[in-house]
Design an enzyme around this catalytic site. Sequence first.
Site, PDB file in Angstrom:
ATOM      1  N   CYS A   1     109.530 -69.096 -51.422  1.00  0.00           N
ATOM      2  CA  CYS A   1     110.981 -69.204 -51.639  1.00  0.00           C
ATOM      3  C   CYS A   1     112.211 -67.377 -51.560  1.00  0.00           C
ATOM      4  O   CYS A   1     111.409 -66.977 -51.285  1.00  0.00           O
ATOM      5  CB  CYS A   1     111.035 -69.763 -53.333  1.00  0.00           C
ATOM      6  SG  CYS A   1     110.970 -71.397 -53.301  1.00  0.00           S
TER       7      CYS A   1
ATOM      8  N   ARG B   1     113.780 -68.344 -45.772  1.00  0.00           N
ATOM      9  CA  ARG B   1     112.573 -68.514 -46.643  1.00  0.00           C
ATOM     10  C   ARG B   1     112.361 -69.871 -47.087  1.00  0.00           C
ATOM     11  O   ARG B   1     111.540 -70.207 -47.461  1.00  0.00           O
ATOM     12  CB  ARG B   1     112.311 -67.528 -47.440  1.00  0.00           C
ATOM     13  CG  ARG B   1     112.340 -65.849 -46.645  1.00  0.00           C
ATOM     14  CD  ARG B   1     112.415 -64.775 -47.493  1.00  0.00           C
ATOM     15  NE  ARG B   1     111.300 -65.292 -49.088  1.00  0.00           N
ATOM     16  CZ  ARG B   1     110.357 -64.734 -49.161  1.00  0.00           C
ATOM     17  NH1 ARG B   1     108.913 -64.045 -47.757  1.00  0.00           N
ATOM     18  NH2 ARG B   1     108.875 -65.074 -49.712  1.00  0.00           N
TER      19      ARG B   1
ATOM     20  N   TRP C   1     112.807 -73.584 -50.738  1.00  0.00           N
ATOM     21  CA  TRP C   1     111.511 -74.296 -50.134  1.00  0.00           C
ATOM     22  C   TRP C   1     110.979 -75.221 -51.009  1.00  0.00           C
ATOM     23  O   TRP C   1     109.977 -74.934 -50.756  1.00  0.00           O
ATOM     24  CB  TRP C   1     110.953 -73.774 -48.758  1.00  0.00           C
ATOM     25  CG  TRP C   1     109.930 -74.705 -48.219  1.00  0.00           C
ATOM     26  CD1 TRP C   1     110.542 -74.847 -46.939  1.00  0.00           C
ATOM     27  CD2 TRP C   1     109.268 -75.262 -48.206  1.00  0.00           C
ATOM     28  NE1 TRP C   1     109.844 -75.416 -46.562  1.00  0.00           N
ATOM     29  CE2 TRP C   1     108.905 -75.484 -47.041  1.00  0.00           C
ATOM     30  CE3 TRP C   1     108.220 -74.740 -48.879  1.00  0.00           C
ATOM     31  CZ2 TRP C   1     108.145 -76.535 -46.202  1.00  0.00           C
ATOM     32  CZ3 TRP C   1     106.920 -75.680 -48.451  1.00  0.00           C
ATOM     33  CH2 TRP C   1     106.663 -76.338 -47.575  1.00  0.00           C
TER      34      TRP C   1
ATOM     35  N   ASN D   1     108.491 -68.220 -57.203  1.00  0.00           N
ATOM     36  CA  ASN D   1     107.762 -67.810 -55.223  1.00  0.00           C
ATOM     37  C   ASN D   1     106.531 -68.158 -55.442  1.00  0.00           C
ATOM     38  O   ASN D   1     106.026 -66.907 -55.913  1.00  0.00           O
ATOM     39  CB  ASN D   1     108.220 -66.862 -54.354  1.00  0.00           C
ATOM     40  CG  ASN D   1     107.918 -67.447 -53.636  1.00  0.00           C
ATOM     41  OD1 ASN D   1     107.591 -68.411 -53.125  1.00  0.00           O
ATOM     42  ND2 ASN D   1     107.912 -65.985 -52.145  1.00  0.00           N
ATOM     43  N   GLY D   2     106.033 -69.107 -55.312  1.00  0.00           N
ATOM     44  CA  GLY D   2     104.260 -69.768 -54.867  1.00  0.00           C
ATOM     45  C   GLY D   2     104.158 -70.972 -56.028  1.00  0.00           C
ATOM     46  O   GLY D   2     105.022 -71.784 -56.177  1.00  0.00           O
TER      47      GLY D   2
ATOM     48  N   GLU E   1     102.496 -71.878 -27.509  1.00  0.00           N
ATOM     49  CA  GLU E   1     103.576 -71.935 -28.044  1.00  0.00           C
ATOM     50  C   GLU E   1     104.620 -72.434 -27.895  1.00  0.00           C
ATOM     51  O   GLU E   1     105.548 -72.224 -28.186  1.00  0.00           O
ATOM     52  CB  GLU E   1     103.098 -70.585 -27.747  1.00  0.00           C
ATOM     53  CG  GLU E   1     104.391 -69.166 -28.446  1.00  0.00           C
ATOM     54  CD  GLU E   1     105.017 -69.833 -29.856  1.00  0.00           C
ATOM     55  OE1 GLU E   1     104.297 -70.346 -30.453  1.00  0.00           O
ATOM     56  OE2 GLU E   1     106.355 -69.013 -30.375  1.00  0.00           O
TER      57      GLU E   1
ATOM     58  N   LYS F   1     107.946 -73.560 -30.205  1.00  0.00           N
ATOM     59  CA  LYS F   1     108.857 -73.408 -30.072  1.00  0.00           C
ATOM     60  C   LYS F   1     109.396 -74.851 -30.487  1.00  0.00           C
ATOM     61  O   LYS F   1     110.910 -75.060 -31.045  1.00  0.00           O
ATOM     62  CB  LYS F   1     109.145 -73.040 -28.839  1.00  0.00           C
ATOM     63  CG  LYS F   1     108.600 -71.584 -29.088  1.00  0.00           C
ATOM     64  CD  LYS F   1     109.250 -70.436 -30.180  1.00  0.00           C
ATOM     65  CE  LYS F   1     109.260 -69.714 -31.510  1.00  0.00           C
ATOM     66  NZ  LYS F   1     107.288 -70.255 -31.909  1.00  0.00           N
TER      67      LYS F   1
ATOM     68  N   GLU G   1     109.345 -77.449 -33.389  1.00  0.00           N
ATOM     69  CA  GLU G   1     110.116 -76.835 -34.674  1.00  0.00           C
ATOM     70  C   GLU G   1     112.042 -76.927 -34.638  1.00  0.00           C
ATOM     71  O   GLU G   1     112.339 -76.747 -35.617  1.00  0.00           O
ATOM     72  CB  GLU G   1     110.107 -75.868 -35.498  1.00  0.00           C
ATOM     73  CG  GLU G   1     109.740 -73.911 -33.719  1.00  0.00           C
ATOM     74  CD  GLU G   1     108.932 -72.923 -34.848  1.00  0.00           C
ATOM     75  OE1 GLU G   1     108.789 -73.129 -35.977  1.00  0.00           O
ATOM     76  OE2 GLU G   1     108.844 -72.360 -33.920  1.00  0.00           O
TER      77      GLU G   1
ATOM     78  N   HIS H   1      91.729 -87.502 -19.642  1.00  0.00           N
ATOM     79  CA  HIS H   1      90.835 -88.163 -20.602  1.00  0.00           C
ATOM     80  C   HIS H   1      91.337 -89.009 -21.966  1.00  0.00           C
ATOM     81  O   HIS H   1      90.825 -89.171 -22.809  1.00  0.00           O
ATOM     82  CB  HIS H   1      89.598 -87.257 -21.106  1.00  0.00           C
ATOM     83  CG  HIS H   1      88.952 -86.743 -20.263  1.00  0.00           C
ATOM     84  ND1 HIS H   1      87.608 -87.018 -19.200  1.00  0.00           N
ATOM     85  CD2 HIS H   1      89.477 -85.154 -19.058  1.00  0.00           C
ATOM     86  CE1 HIS H   1      86.976 -86.033 -18.355  1.00  0.00           C
ATOM     87  NE2 HIS H   1      87.441 -84.959 -18.242  1.00  0.00           N
TER      88      HIS H   1
ATOM     89  N   LYS I   1     110.750 -69.636 -42.824  1.00  0.00           N
ATOM     90  CA  LYS I   1     109.923 -68.126 -42.283  1.00  0.00           C
ATOM     91  C   LYS I   1     108.432 -67.797 -42.628  1.00  0.00           C
ATOM     92  O   LYS I   1     108.086 -67.524 -42.228  1.00  0.00           O
ATOM     93  CB  LYS I   1     110.989 -67.640 -42.868  1.00  0.00           C
ATOM     94  CG  LYS I   1     110.866 -66.234 -41.431  1.00  0.00           C
ATOM     95  CD  LYS I   1     110.589 -66.467 -39.921  1.00  0.00           C
ATOM     96  CE  LYS I   1     110.428 -64.979 -39.161  1.00  0.00           C
ATOM     97  NZ  LYS I   1     110.861 -66.189 -38.046  1.00  0.00           N
TER      98      LYS I   1
HETATM   99  C1  AGP Z   1     106.822 -70.154 -35.706  1.00  0.00           C
HETATM  100  O1  AGP Z   1     107.518 -70.599 -34.936  1.00  0.00           O
HETATM  101  C2  AGP Z   1     106.468 -70.056 -36.991  1.00  0.00           C
HETATM  102  N1  AGP Z   1     107.561 -70.463 -37.324  1.00  0.00           N
HETATM  103  C3  AGP Z   1     105.510 -70.178 -37.519  1.00  0.00           C
HETATM  104  O2  AGP Z   1     104.769 -71.368 -36.977  1.00  0.00           O
HETATM  105  C4  AGP Z   1     104.612 -69.232 -37.801  1.00  0.00           C
HETATM  106  O3  AGP Z   1     104.375 -68.377 -36.797  1.00  0.00           O
HETATM  107  C5  AGP Z   1     103.664 -69.142 -38.255  1.00  0.00           C
HETATM  108  O4  AGP Z   1     104.273 -69.556 -39.790  1.00  0.00           O
HETATM  109  C6  AGP Z   1     102.972 -67.665 -39.074  1.00  0.00           C
HETATM  110  O5  AGP Z   1     103.708 -67.334 -39.755  1.00  0.00           O
HETATM  111  P1  AGP Z   1     103.601 -64.996 -39.758  1.00  0.00           P
HETATM  112  O6  AGP Z   1     103.595 -64.666 -38.745  1.00  0.00           O
HETATM  113  O7  AGP Z   1     104.441 -64.619 -40.528  1.00  0.00           O
HETATM  114  O8  AGP Z   1     101.935 -64.775 -40.340  1.00  0.00           O
END
Ligand code: AGP
Length: 615
Positions: free
Chosen positions: A2, A27, A85, A109-110, A488, A492, A495, A511, A610
């Site tokens: 959060c 966040r 969040w 937060n946590g 990767e 992208k 998400e 397979h 994030k």
């Molecule tokens: C990446 O586009 C995502 N938002 C997510 O996978 C991110 O890379 C992952 O949560 C790791 O975050 P960090 O690099 O801050 O540790």
Amino acid sequence: MCGIIGYTGKKDALDFLLDSMELLEYRGYDSAGIALTEERSADNSSQETKGVPRIMKCTGRVSELRKLCHEEKLSGSCGIGHTRWSTHGKVTVENAHPHRFGRVTLVHNGIIENAPALIEKYDLEGRLVSETDSEVAAAVLDHFYRKDPLEAIRKMTLKLKGTFGFAILFEDIPGKIFSVRNVSPIVVAGTEEAKILSSDVAAIVPFTNRYFVIPELSVAVLSKEDIELYDMAGEAVEIDWLTVDWDIHHSDKGGYPFYMEKEIMEQPRVIGETINAYVKEGKPDFGKEGIQDEILADCKRICIIACGTALHAGLVAKSLIQAMIGIHVDVVMASEFMYNDPVVDKETLVLAISQSGETIDTLEALKFARSCGSPTIAIVNVKGSSIAMAAEHVIYTLAGMEIAVASTKAYTTQLAVLYLLTARMALARKLWPQEKLGEYMKELLRVPEVIEGILARKEEIHHLADTMLNARDVFMIGRGLDYSILLEGSLKLKEVSYIHSEAYASGELKHGTIALITEETPVIAVVTQDKLKDKELSNIREVQARGAKVILLIKEEKEEQCENYWKIFYLPVMQDEFMVMPTSVVLQLIAYYVSADKGLDVDKPRNLAKVVTVE
Ligand code: AGP
């Protein structure tokens, strides 16, 4: 993960809190709330009231909260705010923060893992209005509060199991904010005007560039005049100030519709700056980071721990290091690392990669690796973050603030550091003659201009995105480094566009998964590795034979093999192992355009945040 903000100062806190919460929304953004105290009197002097907070909260974005606060004419010169969040409890107004219990109001937060046991121990059943663990913490704190806030906070933290970052108001101590953390980050800053705290530096940057990270289980006390820091014994603790090295003007969209596009476009500059920061006399050099060659020369194997995009950067590093250095590299999802009996020891160099430096899965895995005696290097974007502090050494990427949830420039600057680290390792192990190093560095230093060339073709790439707008599934196939690139690229697309996408090692497709390929299934195929080209082209023909519509990303020099493709994008030519960053930028843009053209909130995709500070 959060967003937390706090302000106590000479001015009205409302707009500062709301503006900061909008900066922190990346966040977490399913609900938001604010608590303000100290109504201002007509003559604008601060009139100490009872400190009873006025609380306003809502589901949805901070913009909704802003409307409510202005309608209710909320004001006050001391307050805390929160963007959520959700972890415990549905997305409802009652579960939004701040939470108030008795004389205590707090944001959190946590995750408090023993919340159910605390409800029972302190007889809270029927006395709570929310389903959250955070309200339980407020109740426990209120239970211990007998006019000594530090004592009450100490007693509360002893009862909590889990992670927390709290900003706390006590009704009978108007004008002061108390903060304590365990794992979840909290930073503090102060100027003549005000003292502020935040769950990350993004909200500090527009206010000042000097801040500190509250040490774990220390208590920060923010008043209008001062900032104090105490340990759990109530003893004053020296503050270790840090300076933000980000340009404050970089914390807006720069005219782009979304942060993601801005951050994609920033990559040539930030990759160049990251490379140049660690090159001395033409060689990679991490001496300033205290990384001596012995650590790179003596390790027998490497283990890379990371999550998401950072994990994908680790996969590229595995290919590079195994090919060029000849030692084994494991790349492990940080969330799995500790639960699979990892074999790491003093001969295993552990690399922890993280943009935020706060991903708790990675942080906990890193701490475990250190406990096993492994030398550790963190590759992190946020200065002073928990992972940076927990590792023996840290190499900072210079991507600047990355606001979009989808990581782009952090990924490519992580790669830049990993390419440099690989070369340094080769030097440390005396594997490369000067000539080879020179060629390698020359090619690495070309990457920013090659990416500039890709970005100049963004409209061409936009047309590639058009082919996927209405797709239900998109497959991405490639081998070796191409497969790592596509893992990767697939993340992208998933998400930010919510299209189901899968990256598949193209040799593995037959397979089982090829059963999913039907007429019209879009398949992105990447062919950049000469040694794998023939096999990759053969696998592409297998999916074409089943009706797939293939979008081919291939080095421009391979035109002779290209027929029957739905779309082709010719990639600029670099040495095979350097094709990763340019190709990744194409895939970033494809994902971005699909999301933007679908009218989605590219920067804040649903269900995501994030920074993932929960396990
Ligand atoms: C990446 O586009 C995502 N938002 C997510 O996978 C991110 O890379 C992952 O949560 C790791 O975050 P960090 O690099 O801050 O540790």
